[in-house]
Write an enzyme that holds these catalytic residues in place. Structure first.
Site, PDB file in Angstrom:
ATOM      1  N   SER A 126       0.803  -1.224   0.000  1.00 61.13           N
ATOM      2  CA  SER A 126       0.000   0.000   0.000  1.00 61.13           C
ATOM      3  C   SER A 126       0.834   1.272   0.000  1.00 61.13           C
ATOM      4  O   SER A 126       0.312   2.347  -0.252  1.00 61.13           O
ATOM      5  CB  SER A 126      -0.945   0.020   1.205  1.00 61.13           C
ATOM      6  OG  SER A 126      -0.206   0.111   2.404  1.00 61.13           O
ATOM      7  N   LYS A 150       0.543   5.063   7.042  1.00 68.78           N
ATOM      8  CA  LYS A 150      -0.062   5.866   5.976  1.00 68.78           C
ATOM      9  C   LYS A 150       0.517   7.289   5.994  1.00 68.78           C
ATOM     10  O   LYS A 150       1.134   7.717   6.966  1.00 68.78           O
ATOM     11  CB  LYS A 150      -1.581   5.961   6.191  1.00 68.78           C
ATOM     12  CG  LYS A 150      -2.360   4.700   5.848  1.00 68.78           C
ATOM     13  CD  LYS A 150      -2.391   4.441   4.364  1.00 68.78           C
ATOM     14  CE  LYS A 150      -3.407   3.372   3.993  1.00 68.78           C
ATOM     15  NZ  LYS A 150      -3.070   2.069   4.563  1.00 68.78           N
TER      16      LYS A 150
END
Length: 233
Positions: A154, A192
Site C-alpha cells: 500500500s 499511511k
C-alpha cells in the site's frame, strides 16, 4: 482483528470460491451483506486486502484470491494458508529516496515490534519480537524509536516495499505529508501518509489501488513518524 462485516464478507467470498471456483460479483456481495451500495463493499475489500487476507489480481475481472483466513474460519472450512506468487508494480524511480552510505561503526539496536500493513491489529505491534540494528543517524535525539516490518504494497509509491523494515520515532503529532503509524479507533494500526483536513484526518496510501481513508479527528491517534527505512536484498 476483523470487524463483523469484514469477517462476513471474507467468509462469503471463500464459500463462493470453494463452491463455484470464482469469486462473487460486487452486486452479489452487496446483497449478501445487505449493504445499500457497492462503495461499502469496495471499502471492505480494500480493508481485507490491506490486512493480507485477500489479493486482487490486476487486469482481470472479479479476480480475488484468498491468501489466509482468521483462525475461526480456518477451523470451519479446513482452509490451508498459502503464499500466492505474482508480480506487483514496482515503486517509481522518483519515489524511492536515494540510498545513503551506512556507517557500520555507529549503530543502534531497536526493538522490532512486529509487522504493520495498511491495517493490522494493534496487538501485533505492542510487544517486541526481536531486535534490529540500524544506523545511528536514524535515531538521533532523545525520542524513543522502534522498528516494524512492512507487509503489503500500500506504500510502494513512497518507496516502501513488502518486507522492508521501517524505523519509527515515537511522537503524538505529525505534519501534513508525514508518513506515520496511526492508531485508528483504538484498535487498528496502519502505516499511511497523514493529512489534516479541517476537523477530519485523511490517511493516504501511496498506491492508487487503495482508497484514502477519512476519519474524524478523535478517531485517529498518531503513534509515531517514519524516520528511516532498511531494505534487505
Amino acid at each position: 482483528m476483523l470487524t463483523r462485516k469484514q469477517l462476513d464478507l471474507l467468509d462469503f467470498i471463500n464459500k463462493r470460491l470453494q463452491s463455484d471456483g470464482v469469486p462473487p460479483s460486487f452486486d452479489e456481495m452487496k446483497d449478501a451483506l445487505d449493504l445499500r451500495s457497492k462503495s461499502g463493499i469496495h471499502r471492505l475489500i480494500t480493508a481485507l486486502e490491506e490486512r493480507g487476507f485477500i489479493r486482487r489480481l490486476a487486469h482481470r475481472a472479479r479476480a480475488i484470491e484468498i491468501v489466509k483466513l482468521p483462525e475461526a474460519l480456518e477451523k470451519r472450512t479446513g482452509f490451508t494458508p498459502r503464499v500466492i506468487e505474482g508480480s506487483r508494480p514496482s515503486a517509481p524511480s522518483h519515489a524511492a529516496p536515494e540510498a545513503s552510505p551506512v556507517d557500520t561503526g555507529n549503530s543502534a539496536t531497536l526493538p522490532l515490534m512486529g509487522r504493520i500493513a495498511a491495517g493490522v491489529p494493534i496487538e501485533a505491534i505492542s510487544h517486541a519480537e526481536t531486535s534490529v540494528s540500524v544506523p545511528g543517524g536514524m535515531v538521533s535525539g532523545a525520542a524513543h524509536h522502534y522498528a516494524l516490518e512492512v507487509r503489503g504494497d500500500s506504500m510502494i509509491d513512497a518507496g516502501i516495499n513488502d518486507g522492508d523494515i521501517v524505523v519509527i520515532r515515537e511522537t503524538q503529532t505529525a505534519d501534513n505529508g508525514d508518513i506515520v503509524v496511526a492508531l485508528v479507533e483504538g484498535h487498528e494500526a496502519t502505516l499511511k501518509r497523514f493529512r489534516r483536513k479541517g476537523g477530519a484526518i485523511a490517511l493516504e496510501a501511496a498506491n492508487p489501488a487503495y482508497e484514502t481513508r477519512l476519519f474524524r479527528g478523535d478517531q485517529v491517534r498518531v503513534q509515531g513518524k517514519l524516520v528511516g527505512l532498511i531494505r534487505t536484498y
